[in-house]
Motif scaffolding. Sequence first.
Motif, PDB file in Angstrom:
ATOM      1  N   GLU A  30       0.929  -0.956   0.368  1.00 16.33           N
ATOM      2  CA  GLU A  30      -0.671  -0.130   0.332  1.00 16.33           C
ATOM      3  C   GLU A  30       0.711   1.049   0.250  1.00 16.33           C
ATOM      4  OE1 GLU A  30      -4.024   1.331   2.051  1.00 16.33           O
ATOM      5  OE2 GLU A  30      -2.481   0.606   3.322  1.00 16.33           O
ATOM      6  N   ARG A  36       1.537   1.924  -3.570  1.00 14.88           N
ATOM      7  CA  ARG A  36       0.982   2.486  -4.195  1.00 14.88           C
ATOM      8  C   ARG A  36       0.751   3.766  -3.973  1.00 14.88           C
ATOM      9  NH1 ARG A  36      -0.825  -2.828  -2.783  1.00 14.88           N
ATOM     10  NH2 ARG A  36      -2.618  -2.008  -1.740  1.00 14.88           N
ATOM     11  N   ASP A  37       0.563   4.158  -2.755  1.00 13.75           N
ATOM     12  CA  ASP A  37      -0.007   5.749  -2.465  1.00 13.75           C
ATOM     13  C   ASP A  37       0.771   6.349  -2.413  1.00 13.75           C
ATOM     14  OD1 ASP A  37      -2.385   3.993  -1.426  1.00 13.75           O
ATOM     15  OD2 ASP A  37      -2.191   4.578   0.272  1.00 13.75           O
ATOM     16  N   SER A  62      -3.063   9.814  -0.685  1.00 17.70           N
ATOM     17  CA  SER A  62      -4.069   9.087   0.162  1.00 17.70           C
ATOM     18  C   SER A  62      -4.504   9.559   1.484  1.00 17.70           C
ATOM     19  CB  SER A  62      -3.659   7.491  -0.053  1.00 17.70           C
ATOM     20  OG  SER A  62      -4.409   6.880   0.637  1.00 17.70           O
ATOM     21  N   ARG A 103      -2.145   1.611   8.787  1.00 20.21           N
ATOM     22  CA  ARG A 103      -0.964   0.969   7.687  1.00 20.21           C
ATOM     23  C   ARG A 103       0.397   1.175   8.486  1.00 20.21           C
ATOM     24  NH1 ARG A 103      -4.845   2.642   6.174  1.00 20.21           N
ATOM     25  NH2 ARG A 103      -6.016   3.031   5.266  1.00 20.21           N
ATOM     26  N   ASP A 159       1.571  -4.272   6.288  1.00 18.19           N
ATOM     27  CA  ASP A 159       1.556  -4.854   5.697  1.00 18.19           C
ATOM     28  C   ASP A 159       3.013  -6.064   5.259  1.00 18.19           C
ATOM     29  OD1 ASP A 159       3.020  -3.556   3.785  1.00 18.19           O
ATOM     30  OD2 ASP A 159       1.678  -3.198   2.564  1.00 18.19           O
TER      31      ASP A 159
END
Length: 288
Positions: free
Chosen positions: A20, A23-24, A40, A170, A201
Amino acid sequence: MAQAAEQAALTTQAIIGDSEFDRDTAVTLREEGVYDAELSAGWTIMRAVNGGYLLALLGRALGQALPHRDPFSISAHYLTTSVPGPAVIRTGTVRTGRTLSTGQASLFQFADDGTEIERIRVLATYGDLDALTGDVRTSAKPPAIPPTAQCVGPGDGPAPIAGGSAITERLDIRLDPATVGWAVGAPSGKGEMRGWFGLADGRDPDPLSLLLTVDALPPTSFELGFRGWTPTVELTAHVRCRPAPGPLRVSLTTRNFAGGFLEEDAEVWDSADRLVAQSRQLARAPRS
């Protein structure tokens, strides 16, 4: 120009599908030196976008714009509060050399009338961390932090680590119990914060994520007895080497609160007991 755009598209495609964080912090080349990004809402603290996340976002853009890819030193001035939504990053090359290159970048968002508002401006030097020598002479030592099982996580105690902020979902942060008195209404007054750090993650650290790490723990102002958002005015981060896989240890200290402002020094150590990043920031204490 077409070749640069094709390369940027391939880079973005490679980033999508990773963690993530990747991606962000993805950026898309619009034209030479100009990148589109989407801030984000997942990286907010009390509705403001986290400063370390912003630093990593601009760090990724500069890593694509400059001939060298690894951030060595990056200094950021936070001009206005960033909010989730579209943004534009404009980069420029200041100087290029054989081993180092220097660039600048600014992130802009848009007012309701369409005018651009500059949120953050950085000046950075990039190089190749893999080309550094192995000669290390240091008196610095990793912080003494209890094992993770003995540390305090988001689900422990009467209060979440970051006061109901989206970013905590996160991050995998386990704080040293000696630095969480603020969570039970008994701050130590020492201006210290220590803990284990990782991405939730499981993504391993790299030079770019270190730019997030230096500004991801709860602020030392909590242990000084303040509560609430502690906005960063200026932050300078140094990446000293490429981190080994595994959890990081982070130590934050503040020695001087005066006139409504405080400094915060960060050290980041990797699983191989190496000092991989350092930073200093000037922040405004929460208003009571």
